[in-house]
Design a protein around this motif. Sequence first.
Motif, short mmCIF file in Angstrom:
data_model
loop_
_atom_site.label_atom_id
_atom_site.label_comp_id
_atom_site.label_asym_id
_atom_site.label_seq_id
_atom_site.Cartn_x
_atom_site.Cartn_y
_atom_site.Cartn_z
N GLN A 1 7.14 -59.16 -14.28
CA GLN A 1 5.97 -60.04 -14.21
C GLN A 1 5.20 -59.82 -12.91
O GLN A 1 3.97 -59.79 -12.91
CB GLN A 1 6.39 -61.50 -14.32
CG GLN A 1 6.88 -61.90 -15.70
CD GLN A 1 7.44 -63.31 -15.71
OE1 GLN A 1 7.26 -64.08 -14.78
NE2 GLN A 1 8.14 -63.63 -16.79
N GLU A 2 5.93 -59.65 -11.83
CA GLU A 2 5.29 -59.38 -10.54
C GLU A 2 4.49 -58.08 -10.59
O GLU A 2 3.35 -58.03 -10.13
CB GLU A 2 6.33 -59.31 -9.43
CG GLU A 2 5.74 -59.00 -8.08
CD GLU A 2 6.80 -58.81 -7.02
OE1 GLU A 2 6.49 -59.11 -5.85
OE2 GLU A 2 7.91 -58.36 -7.33
N ALA A 3 5.07 -57.04 -11.17
CA ALA A 3 4.38 -55.75 -11.27
C ALA A 3 3.11 -55.89 -12.11
O ALA A 3 2.06 -55.34 -11.78
CB ALA A 3 5.31 -54.70 -11.86
N ALA A 4 3.20 -56.66 -13.21
CA ALA A 4 2.02 -56.87 -14.06
C ALA A 4 0.92 -57.62 -13.31
O ALA A 4 -0.26 -57.29 -13.44
CB ALA A 4 2.42 -57.63 -15.33
N LEU A 5 1.31 -58.62 -12.53
CA LEU A 5 0.32 -59.36 -11.73
C LEU A 5 -0.34 -58.48 -10.68
O LEU A 5 -1.54 -58.57 -10.44
CB LEU A 5 0.97 -60.57 -11.07
CG LEU A 5 1.28 -61.74 -11.98
CD1 LEU A 5 2.12 -62.79 -11.24
CD2 LEU A 5 0.01 -62.37 -12.53
N LEU A 6 0.44 -57.62 -10.05
CA LEU A 6 -0.12 -56.70 -9.06
C LEU A 6 -1.12 -55.74 -9.71
O LEU A 6 -2.19 -55.48 -9.15
CB LEU A 6 0.99 -55.93 -8.36
CG LEU A 6 1.87 -56.74 -7.42
CD1 LEU A 6 3.06 -55.92 -6.94
CD2 LEU A 6 1.07 -57.26 -6.25
N GLU A 7 -0.78 -55.24 -10.89
CA GLU A 7 -1.71 -54.36 -11.62
C GLU A 7 -2.99 -55.11 -11.97
O GLU A 7 -4.09 -54.58 -11.83
CB GLU A 7 -1.06 -53.84 -12.91
CG GLU A 7 -0.14 -52.68 -12.70
CD GLU A 7 0.37 -52.15 -14.03
OE1 GLU A 7 -0.42 -52.06 -15.00
OE2 GLU A 7 1.57 -51.84 -14.10
N GLU A 8 -2.84 -56.35 -12.43
CA GLU A 8 -4.00 -57.16 -12.80
C GLU A 8 -4.89 -57.40 -11.58
O GLU A 8 -6.12 -57.32 -11.66
CB GLU A 8 -3.52 -58.49 -13.38
CG GLU A 8 -4.61 -59.40 -13.86
CD GLU A 8 -4.07 -60.70 -14.41
OE1 GLU A 8 -4.77 -61.71 -14.27
OE2 GLU A 8 -2.96 -60.71 -14.97
N ARG A 9 -4.29 -57.69 -10.44
CA ARG A 9 -5.06 -57.91 -9.21
C ARG A 9 -5.81 -56.65 -8.81
O ARG A 9 -7.00 -56.70 -8.48
CB ARG A 9 -4.14 -58.36 -8.09
CG ARG A 9 -4.90 -58.67 -6.81
CD ARG A 9 -3.98 -59.03 -5.69
NE ARG A 9 -3.24 -57.84 -5.28
CZ ARG A 9 -2.30 -57.84 -4.35
NH1 ARG A 9 -1.95 -58.95 -3.76
NH2 ARG A 9 -1.70 -56.72 -4.02
N GLN A 10 -5.14 -55.51 -8.85
CA GLN A 10 -5.79 -54.24 -8.50
C GLN A 10 -6.96 -53.94 -9.44
O GLN A 10 -8.02 -53.50 -8.99
CB GLN A 10 -4.79 -53.09 -8.52
CG GLN A 10 -3.81 -53.11 -7.37
CD GLN A 10 -4.50 -53.05 -6.03
OE1 GLN A 10 -4.55 -54.05 -5.31
NE2 GLN A 10 -5.04 -51.91 -5.69
N ARG A 11 -6.78 -54.21 -10.71
CA ARG A 11 -7.85 -54.00 -11.69
C ARG A 11 -9.04 -54.92 -11.39
O ARG A 11 -10.19 -54.50 -11.44
CB ARG A 11 -7.31 -54.23 -13.10
CG ARG A 11 -8.26 -53.84 -14.21
CD ARG A 11 -7.63 -53.87 -15.61
NE ARG A 11 -6.65 -54.91 -15.85
CZ ARG A 11 -5.31 -54.74 -15.87
NH1 ARG A 11 -4.79 -53.56 -15.66
NH2 ARG A 11 -4.50 -55.75 -16.11
N ALA A 12 -8.74 -56.17 -11.04
CA ALA A 12 -9.80 -57.12 -10.71
C ALA A 12 -10.56 -56.68 -9.46
O ALA A 12 -11.79 -56.77 -9.41
CB ALA A 12 -9.22 -58.52 -10.51
N TYR A 13 -9.84 -56.19 -8.45
CA TYR A 13 -10.51 -55.66 -7.25
C TYR A 13 -11.41 -54.49 -7.59
O TYR A 13 -12.56 -54.42 -7.16
CB TYR A 13 -9.49 -55.21 -6.21
CG TYR A 13 -8.81 -56.32 -5.44
CD1 TYR A 13 -9.41 -57.55 -5.22
CD2 TYR A 13 -7.53 -56.12 -4.93
CE1 TYR A 13 -8.77 -58.54 -4.50
CE2 TYR A 13 -6.89 -57.11 -4.21
CZ TYR A 13 -7.52 -58.31 -4.00
OH TYR A 13 -6.89 -59.29 -3.29
#
Length: 66
Positions: free
Chosen positions: A47-59
């Motif tokens: 879940q943490e890895a998925a959130l980090l990916e989502e944050r990077q995509r949003a940036y």
Amino acid sequence: MAQRFGVIGTDWTWSAMSSFEPDGVSRQNIVYLLRPNEVQVFELRDQEAALLEERQRAYRDFFQRL
């Protein structure tokens, strides 16, 4: 370890902590975690890895719109 347990971070991981217990002698405790034995730990890591990916995509999306 990889030959026996698989891919580190996916199939197994480890954690290290320092301790002086119980006798005041400094030691390093290393704990190995296997996905089948510690399902919740690996679910949270996934879940943490998925959130980090989502944050990077949003940036990326934000800066591409500038």
